[in-house]
Design a protein around this motif. Sequence first.
Motif, short mmCIF file in Angstrom:
data_model
loop_
_atom_site.label_atom_id
_atom_site.label_comp_id
_atom_site.label_asym_id
_atom_site.label_seq_id
_atom_site.Cartn_x
_atom_site.Cartn_y
_atom_site.Cartn_z
N VAL A 101 0.85 -1.19 0.00
CA VAL A 101 0.00 0.00 0.00
C VAL A 101 0.89 1.24 0.00
O VAL A 101 1.65 1.46 0.94
N VAL A 102 0.78 2.03 -1.06
CA VAL A 102 1.61 3.24 -1.19
C VAL A 102 1.17 4.30 -0.20
O VAL A 102 1.99 5.04 0.35
N ALA A 105 -5.73 7.32 0.26
CA ALA A 105 -6.20 8.39 -0.61
C ALA A 105 -6.49 9.66 0.19
O ALA A 105 -6.23 10.78 -0.28
N ASP A 106 -7.01 9.51 1.41
CA ASP A 106 -7.33 10.70 2.22
C ASP A 106 -6.11 11.28 2.92
O ASP A 106 -6.20 12.33 3.54
N ASP A 107 -4.94 10.63 2.81
CA ASP A 107 -3.71 11.15 3.39
C ASP A 107 -2.86 11.89 2.36
O ASP A 107 -1.85 12.50 2.70
N MET A 108 -3.25 11.81 1.10
CA MET A 108 -2.43 12.40 0.05
C MET A 108 -2.39 13.92 0.16
O MET A 108 -3.42 14.57 0.34
N LEU A 109 -1.19 14.46 0.07
CA LEU A 109 -0.99 15.90 0.09
C LEU A 109 -0.67 16.38 -1.31
O LEU A 109 -0.02 15.66 -2.09
N PHE A 117 2.63 11.33 -0.63
CA PHE A 117 2.12 10.47 0.43
C PHE A 117 3.12 10.43 1.59
O PHE A 117 4.33 10.44 1.37
N PRO A 118 2.62 10.37 2.83
CA PRO A 118 3.52 10.26 3.97
C PRO A 118 4.48 9.08 3.87
O PRO A 118 5.61 9.16 4.35
N SER A 119 4.05 7.98 3.25
CA SER A 119 4.92 6.81 3.14
C SER A 119 6.16 7.12 2.31
O SER A 119 7.25 6.59 2.58
N VAL A 121 7.61 10.10 2.16
CA VAL A 121 8.43 10.91 3.05
C VAL A 121 9.17 10.01 4.03
O VAL A 121 10.35 10.20 4.32
N GLU A 122 8.46 9.01 4.55
CA GLU A 122 9.06 8.09 5.52
C GLU A 122 10.28 7.39 4.94
O GLU A 122 11.29 7.22 5.64
N GLN A 123 10.20 6.97 3.68
CA GLN A 123 11.34 6.29 3.07
C GLN A 123 12.56 7.20 3.02
O GLN A 123 13.69 6.75 3.27
N VAL A 124 12.36 8.47 2.73
CA VAL A 124 13.48 9.41 2.67
C VAL A 124 14.04 9.66 4.06
O VAL A 124 15.26 9.68 4.26
N VAL A 125 13.15 9.82 5.04
CA VAL A 125 13.60 10.06 6.41
C VAL A 125 14.45 8.91 6.90
O VAL A 125 15.55 9.09 7.44
#
Length: 211
Positions: A101-102, A105-109, A117-119, A121-125
């Motif tokens: 799950v990438v 839909a309601d979390d997409m900025l 998607f926050p996910s 960002v998480e990979q980069v962090v």
Amino acid sequence: HIEQRWGAKCFDGYGSLEFQPIAWECEEQAGGHMAEDFAYAEVLDPYTHEPVPDGAPGLLVLTHLDKRASPLVRWATGDVVVRDSTACPCGRTLARLPGGVVGRADDMLVVRGVNLFPSAVEQVVRATPGTCGEYLIVLDEDVTDPATGYLTGIKLRVEVTGDDRRVARELAHAVRAELTVRAVVETVPEGTLPRSTHKSKRVVRADRKVP
């Protein structure tokens, strides 16, 4: 971390309370195989509800094929996935969901026209040395156009160890390079940010209290 510390393989099993099963990962770990003999899957544009091609992110919509008790028809999961219909190296021909799950839909900025998607960002962090892996995306006046209310970037509050200035600089650069959005990075000591016991809450808006 589990694979490294336990010396064990971790496999993704994807399902939901309302719809079981959806997909499972094989030994190749190349994305969960869709249960296409049990469910008909559509991957649609979240806004137009038109089908998207393989390789493009879209909203997963499912229909039961053989369930007799409370079957669901064109049930929108709310999950954004990417479908790959090519055969897996394991030999199975079921479509796969690379990366699972990438996002939701309601979390997409939407940041200056870029869907984020926050996910992602998480990979980069977590790939940035010196971070602890814990972070919050803070949406406040520092990253919002006062005239339109649209996002001009994201603010990242990140737990770090070591040289916080270096980490902040490298993380901001990595977000710009990999996600093509501006990032304002605030660093905090390890253990500062709240921990979740269920699904992690990664996005906090300006009208909510931020630790």
